[in-house]
Design an enzyme around this catalytic site. Structure first.
Site, PDB file in Angstrom:
ATOM      1  N   ASP A 232      -1.486   7.054   6.221  1.00 35.92           N
ATOM      2  CA  ASP A 232      -2.583   6.191   5.798  1.00 35.92           C
ATOM      3  C   ASP A 232      -2.866   5.230   6.950  1.00 35.92           C
ATOM      4  O   ASP A 232      -2.067   4.347   7.244  1.00 35.92           O
ATOM      5  CB  ASP A 232      -2.171   5.435   4.537  1.00 35.92           C
TER       6      ASP A 232
ATOM      7  N   LYS B  90     -12.805  -0.948   7.091  1.00 34.48           N
ATOM      8  CA  LYS B  90     -12.099  -1.797   8.044  1.00 34.48           C
ATOM      9  C   LYS B  90     -12.722  -1.627   9.430  1.00 34.48           C
ATOM     10  O   LYS B  90     -13.406  -2.512   9.921  1.00 34.48           O
ATOM     11  CB  LYS B  90     -10.613  -1.438   8.104  1.00 34.48           C
TER      12      LYS B  90
ATOM     13  N   TRP C 273       0.815  -1.214   0.000  1.00 32.08           N
ATOM     14  CA  TRP C 273       0.000   0.000   0.000  1.00 32.08           C
ATOM     15  C   TRP C 273       0.848   1.262   0.000  1.00 32.08           C
ATOM     16  O   TRP C 273       0.500   2.253  -0.646  1.00 32.08           O
ATOM     17  CB  TRP C 273      -0.993  -0.018   1.158  1.00 32.08           C
TER      18      TRP C 273
END
Length: 377
Positions: free
Chosen positions: A188, A212, A102
């Site tokens: 992030d 999430k 990511w």
């Protein structure tokens, strides 16, 4: 109806109490004769829902008054572009820490925006553990910013690799660069936000996709310090600019209203049912420690991440005999243990232990793993 054990990395499990509340209010929200998904985002009713969601999030994270909370669309992946677009208007070089898939995607998105005359063409990797296979994060003394750093970006928890930072990176700028405050820390936190308490004041920007720990897919939370709202590049599209969301209470266009409403219910659940983020962290640590202990005590299962950087949210593991992977997954699903297949880029298994995954869910997984090893090991 039987609720099974959902270990999906996202869209992930949501609290049963939240789903039950949403079911109760689905057709008729608080006697108004219609669903939240049917009402105008400009209506007083929805404006109150939105305001309460923001206030509850502010209380959960103790967000200082000089930070704006934005509810945007596009997921965290869109923020990979929003970060450079919104922070490079004053020039400088974007700096990134590279710890997995990511963070790499965020770097590539910044480079995708590059032109010959753009500072993005020289994005600086301030630290990377690629060569060691992303099994740990760069240590603090291994982080080196460029002289003209515009910001430092990192991914707190690599969802796919199961790698997490055990410290908050400090923005140590070269002596030639003053003042230090000019270089904001950008994070992030898509797969770790709301899992533990957080000192927001240490960051310039925090962003997180909802699917999430916040709610369903479709909405993204961005927490940005006020003084950073005027640093956008002039070519930034209006719907990618943080300031326009801040100036319009995140309603510059029609927002994902139902996802926003559900996020608000999750915030309420964390505050009232769980008792806050300190209590949530205690639960999360019990869950992951039990699963890691089961893995470490076995010669049949293994986790590749160095212990100091193991994620409390995403636990990847491999089987000693990879030929048993398909059998493991088939038998797990038959036992009500869903979504344990590892990401295609790394293989193996992965159990995501987000807030809504209970300790009973984790114990069911451990019991199955031990039984599978006994029978197949």
């Amino acid at each position: 109806m039987t609720r099974l054990h959902n270990f999906c990395a996202g869209p992930a499990a949501m609290p049963t109490a939240v789903l039950e509340r949403a079911r109760e209010e689905l057709l008729d929200y608080q006697g108004r004769g219609l669903s939240v998904m049917e009402m105008s985002h400009r209506s007083p009713t929805f404006e109150a829902i939105a305001a309460k969601a923001e206030q509850d999030l502010r209380e959960l994270l103790a967000i200082p008054d000089n930070y704006r909370v934005l509810f945007m669309q596009g997921g965290a992946t869109m923020q990979f572009a929003c970060v450079p677009l919104n922070l490079l208007g004053n020039g400088g070089t974007p700096n990134y820490l590279d710890t997995g898939i990511w963070s790499t995607k965020a770097i590539k998105e910044a480079q995708h925006l590059a032109t010959v005359d753009s500072p993005l063409a020289n994005a600086h990797i301030a630290g990377s553990t690629r060569d060691s296979g992303y099994v740990h994060v760069p240590r603090p003394d291994e982080v080196s910013l460029s002289d003209d750093a515009a910001y430092l970006h990192y991914c707190h928890n690599e969802t796919i690799g199961g790698l997490a930072y055990d410290y908050v990176p400090e923005v140590r700028v070269p002596e030639v660069r003053v003042p230090e405050a000019d270089v904001p820390l950008v994070c992030d936190m898509s797969s770790s936000i709301l899992s533990t308490p957080l000192d927001v004041s240490r960051y310039g920007v925090i962003y997180a996709g909802a699917q999430k720990n916040i709610g369903p897919a479709g909405i993204t939370v961005v927490i940005v310090r006020d003084d950073l709202l005027d640093r956008a590049m002039p070519q930034t599209p209006s719907l990618l600019g943080w300031k326009v969301y801040a100036d319009n209470d995140s309603m510059i266009n029609t927002p994902p209203t139902y996802a926003w409403y559900l996020a608000g219910l999750v915030f309420e659940w964390l505050k009232h049912d769980i008792g806050g983020l300190a209590e949530m962290e205690a639960i999360n640590r019990r869950k992951c420690e039990a699963l890691y202990a089961a893995i470490d005590s076995s010669d049949f299962y293994a986790n590749p991440i160095e212990p100091a950087n193991r994620s409390i949210m995403n636990v990847p593991f491999t089987l000693a005999d990879e030929s048993l992977n398909a059998t493991f997954l088939d038998e797990a699903e038959s036992a009500g243990l869903l979504n344990l297949k590892g990401h295609r880029s790394v293989g193996g298994m992965r159990a995501s232990l987000y807030n809504a995954v209970s300790e009973a869910d984790v114990q069911a997984l451990i019991t199955f793993m031990q039984d599978f090893e006994r029978r197949r090991g």
